[in-house]
Design a protein around this motif. Structure first.
Motif, PDB file in Angstrom:
ATOM      1  N   UNK A   1       5.525  74.809  23.946  1.00  0.00           N
ATOM      2  CA  UNK A   1       6.109  73.482  23.749  1.00  0.00           C
ATOM      3  C   UNK A   1       7.590  73.490  24.098  1.00  0.00           C
ATOM      4  N   UNK A   2       8.001  72.505  24.914  1.00  0.00           N
ATOM      5  CA  UNK A   2       9.411  72.367  25.267  1.00  0.00           C
ATOM      6  C   UNK A   2      10.177  71.796  24.071  1.00  0.00           C
ATOM      7  N   UNK A   3      11.437  72.159  23.964  1.00  0.00           N
ATOM      8  CA  UNK A   3      12.297  71.673  22.884  1.00  0.00           C
ATOM      9  C   UNK A   3      13.491  70.936  23.475  1.00  0.00           C
ATOM     10  N   UNK A   4      13.898  69.855  22.808  1.00  0.00           N
ATOM     11  CA  UNK A   4      15.087  69.130  23.250  1.00  0.00           C
ATOM     12  C   UNK A   4      16.339  69.898  22.837  1.00  0.00           C
ATOM     13  N   UNK A   5      17.300  69.993  23.732  1.00  0.00           N
ATOM     14  CA  UNK A   5      18.571  70.656  23.432  1.00  0.00           C
ATOM     15  C   UNK A   5      19.711  69.804  23.967  1.00  0.00           C
ATOM     16  N   UNK A   6      20.881  69.988  23.378  1.00  0.00           N
ATOM     17  CA  UNK A   6      22.116  69.403  23.903  1.00  0.00           C
ATOM     18  C   UNK A   6      22.791  70.462  24.769  1.00  0.00           C
ATOM     19  N   UNK A   7      23.273  70.068  25.937  1.00  0.00           N
ATOM     20  CA  UNK A   7      23.860  71.009  26.888  1.00  0.00           C
ATOM     21  C   UNK A   7      25.335  70.673  27.083  1.00  0.00           C
ATOM     22  N   UNK A   8      26.191  71.692  26.910  1.00  0.00           N
ATOM     23  CA  UNK A   8      27.633  71.540  27.112  1.00  0.00           C
ATOM     24  C   UNK A   8      28.125  72.683  27.994  1.00  0.00           C
ATOM     25  N   UNK A   9      29.284  72.518  28.646  1.00  0.00           N
ATOM     26  CA  UNK A   9      29.833  73.637  29.422  1.00  0.00           C
ATOM     27  C   UNK A   9      30.145  74.820  28.515  1.00  0.00           C
ATOM     28  N   UNK A  10      29.951  76.029  29.028  1.00  0.00           N
ATOM     29  CA  UNK A  10      30.271  77.220  28.235  1.00  0.00           C
ATOM     30  C   UNK A  10      31.736  77.246  27.858  1.00  0.00           C
ATOM     31  N   UNK A  11      32.588  76.675  28.704  1.00  0.00           N
ATOM     32  CA  UNK A  11      34.031  76.670  28.436  1.00  0.00           C
ATOM     33  C   UNK A  11      34.396  75.769  27.271  1.00  0.00           C
ATOM     34  N   UNK A  12      33.458  74.921  26.817  1.00  0.00           N
ATOM     35  CA  UNK A  12      33.752  74.005  25.717  1.00  0.00           C
ATOM     36  C   UNK A  12      33.744  74.696  24.363  1.00  0.00           C
ATOM     37  N   UNK A  13      33.190  75.907  24.292  1.00  0.00           N
ATOM     38  CA  UNK A  13      33.097  76.608  23.016  1.00  0.00           C
ATOM     39  C   UNK A  13      34.394  77.322  22.679  1.00  0.00           C
ATOM     40  N   UNK A  14      34.762  77.216  21.429  1.00  0.00           N
ATOM     41  CA  UNK A  14      35.938  77.911  20.897  1.00  0.00           C
ATOM     42  C   UNK A  14      35.473  78.771  19.730  1.00  0.00           C
ATOM     43  N   UNK A  15      35.928  80.007  19.691  1.00  0.00           N
ATOM     44  CA  UNK A  15      35.581  80.893  18.579  1.00  0.00           C
ATOM     45  C   UNK A  15      36.759  81.015  17.627  1.00  0.00           C
ATOM     46  N   UNK A  16      36.498  80.720  16.348  1.00  0.00           N
ATOM     47  CA  UNK A  16      37.540  80.824  15.345  1.00  0.00           C
ATOM     48  C   UNK A  16      37.778  82.258  14.919  1.00  0.00           C
ATOM     49  N   UNK A  17      38.827  82.467  14.128  1.00  0.00           N
ATOM     50  CA  UNK A  17      39.170  83.812  13.670  1.00  0.00           C
ATOM     51  C   UNK A  17      38.068  84.406  12.798  1.00  0.00           C
ATOM     52  N   UNK A  18      37.270  83.545  12.165  1.00  0.00           N
ATOM     53  CA  UNK A  18      36.184  84.026  11.303  1.00  0.00           C
ATOM     54  C   UNK A  18      34.864  84.169  12.049  1.00  0.00           C
ATOM     55  N   UNK A  19      34.889  83.982  13.383  1.00  0.00           N
ATOM     56  CA  UNK A  19      33.689  84.114  14.179  1.00  0.00           C
ATOM     57  C   UNK A  19      32.934  82.813  14.381  1.00  0.00           C
ATOM     58  N   UNK A  20      33.373  81.749  13.717  1.00  0.00           N
ATOM     59  CA  UNK A  20      32.725  80.452  13.860  1.00  0.00           C
ATOM     60  C   UNK A  20      32.875  79.936  15.287  1.00  0.00           C
ATOM     61  N   UNK A  21      31.831  79.300  15.809  1.00  0.00           N
ATOM     62  CA  UNK A  21      31.891  78.668  17.120  1.00  0.00           C
ATOM     63  C   UNK A  21      31.990  77.160  16.939  1.00  0.00           C
ATOM     64  N   UNK A  22      32.854  76.530  17.740  1.00  0.00           N
ATOM     65  CA  UNK A  22      33.100  75.097  17.604  1.00  0.00           C
ATOM     66  C   UNK A  22      33.178  74.426  18.962  1.00  0.00           C
ATOM     67  N   UNK A  23      32.968  73.111  18.960  1.00  0.00           N
ATOM     68  CA  UNK A  23      33.269  72.258  20.102  1.00  0.00           C
ATOM     69  C   UNK A  23      34.098  71.095  19.578  1.00  0.00           C
ATOM     70  N   UNK A  24      34.806  70.428  20.486  1.00  0.00           N
ATOM     71  CA  UNK A  24      35.696  69.329  20.125  1.00  0.00           C
ATOM     72  C   UNK A  24      35.330  68.080  20.910  1.00  0.00           C
ATOM     73  N   UNK A  25      35.305  66.927  20.195  1.00  0.00           N
ATOM     74  CA  UNK A  25      35.109  65.666  20.890  1.00  0.00           C
ATOM     75  C   UNK A  25      36.372  65.209  21.576  1.00  0.00           C
ATOM     76  N   UNK A  26      37.526  65.564  21.001  1.00  0.00           N
ATOM     77  CA  UNK A  26      38.837  65.302  21.581  1.00  0.00           C
ATOM     78  C   UNK A  26      39.826  66.248  20.906  1.00  0.00           C
TER      79      UNK A  26
END
Length: 352
Positions: free
Chosen positions: A283-308
């Motif tokens: 079964x196919x699954x729906x996913x949201x796709x963003x550029x790899x460059x949009x990800x930011x890793x925090x000092x605690x290892x958290x991954x984030x993206x920003x709307x602005x």
């Protein structure tokens, strides 16, 4: 006259030298001050505007490579989705079929489920799919459901699940199916060859609680470290392809036991007895796709993206990726993301 001119020129030369010593530093300092006060074109050029791109959505089918070999497979390990303390452990030699109690966790019974693939999500009214059809078949064998096996969680399924949940110790008015109430033992009934937990053992989802008997003449599937789920969302059913042969495979089971499927794989591998294969989700699954460059890793290892740049970050957990892109869950609450967050000023750091 020439000696006189030389004498008259000496004071003039001294004045010129003295004037130069006084004026040049003033000019240099003045120039430095003017440059410092002016806009720095280099610094201005270093400022980068945020590039905001739309988030796209796509249906993807999880797929990964595995190593396979023909031979005897170890006993299938059955895992629990429950969390708590084992108060009654599996009994060696017990025959496990649909509805048979396997163990108790926090004094609540966890019963065996026999189906083509394991339950992989909680189900409620409105859900549909192959896993709902397997639940309907399961409830039918228990005598709790008499409707069609159409893969739709409707009122009749809800009533059957409510009764099942009462018997599972969850009380009345619990209308959703929780995978923690069952242990998937495989596509056919089995026998407990070894109990992997004892009374007092703390369990959590994914912990093996028992193993069945060894399986002879099987296709052994060597899943990656941590299981096939680390490579994507395979749900409860998949296919295994080697050469021209494609057979059914239950993710996490570690083997293919069906005699016809084993022979098909054997023919595809011949004359070898081991090789590589591809496992793909049914079964196919729906996913949201963003550029790899949009990800930011925090000092605690958290991954984030920003709307602005001036909005707070949204924490994300990638579920896959491609060339230059990352796949996120379909519930990403953004319609666009900053694709160059590392080069713009962000109001709120990731992981803060």
């Amino acid at each position: 006259m020439s000696r006189r001119s030389g004498r008259d020129g000496a004071p003039l030369t001294a004045w010129v030298v003295l004037t130069g010593l006084l004026v040049v530093p003033v000019l240099v300092l003045g120039g430095w001050w003017a440059v410092a006060r002016a806009d720095n074109p280099t610094r201005a050029a270093a400022q980068v505007e945020a590039v905001v791109v739309p988030v796209t959505h796509s249906d993807v089918r999880a797929e990964t490579g595995v190593t396979i070999k023909l031979g005897d497979a170890p006993g299938r390990a059955a895992t629990t989705s429950a969390a708590g303390t084992v108060t009654s452990a599996p009994r060696v030699g017990a025959a496990l079929d649909n509805g048979v109690e396997v163990l108790r966790v926090d004094d609540r019974p966890v019963r065996a489920m026999v189906s083509a693939a394991p339950p992989w999500r909680a189900l409620a009214v409105g859900d549909s799919g192959p896993d709902v059809a397997r639940l309907q078949e399961f409830l039918t064998t228990l005598g709790l459901y008499e409707g069609p096996v159409d893969g739709k969680f409707g009122p009749a399924v809800r009533r059957a699940v409510e009764q099942f949940n009462v018997e599972a110790g969850l009380g009345r008015a619990v209308a959703g199916f929780d995978p923690a109430t069952v242990v998937w033992v495989g596509p056919t009934p089995t026998t407990v060859a070894e109990a992997l937990v004892t009374e007092g053992t703390a369990v959590a989802p994914g912990v093996p609680v028992l193993s069945g008997p060894a399986r002879h003449d099987a296709v052994v599937v060597l899943e990656p470290q941590g299981g096939i789920a680390t490579s994507g969302d395979f749900g409860g059913a998949a296919t295994l392809t080697v050469g021209a042969a494609t057979v059914a495979y239950a993710p996490g089971s570690g083997s293919v036991d069906d005699a016809a499927a084993v022979e098909a794989v054997r023919a595809a591998l011949a004359p070898a007895t081991e090789g590589t294969a591809r496992v793909a989700a049914d079964q196919a699954r729906e996913v949201a796709v963003v550029p790899a460059s949009a990800l930011v890793q925090g000092a605690d290892g958290t991954l984030c993206v920003y709307g602005s740049p001036d909005e707070p970050p949204v924490e994300v957990a990638p579920v896959g990726g491609g060339v230059g892109s990352v796949q996120l869950g379909p519930d990403l609450p953004l319609t666009e993301v900053v694709s160059n967050p590392g080069r713009v000023g962000l109001e709120t750091p990731c992981g803060s």
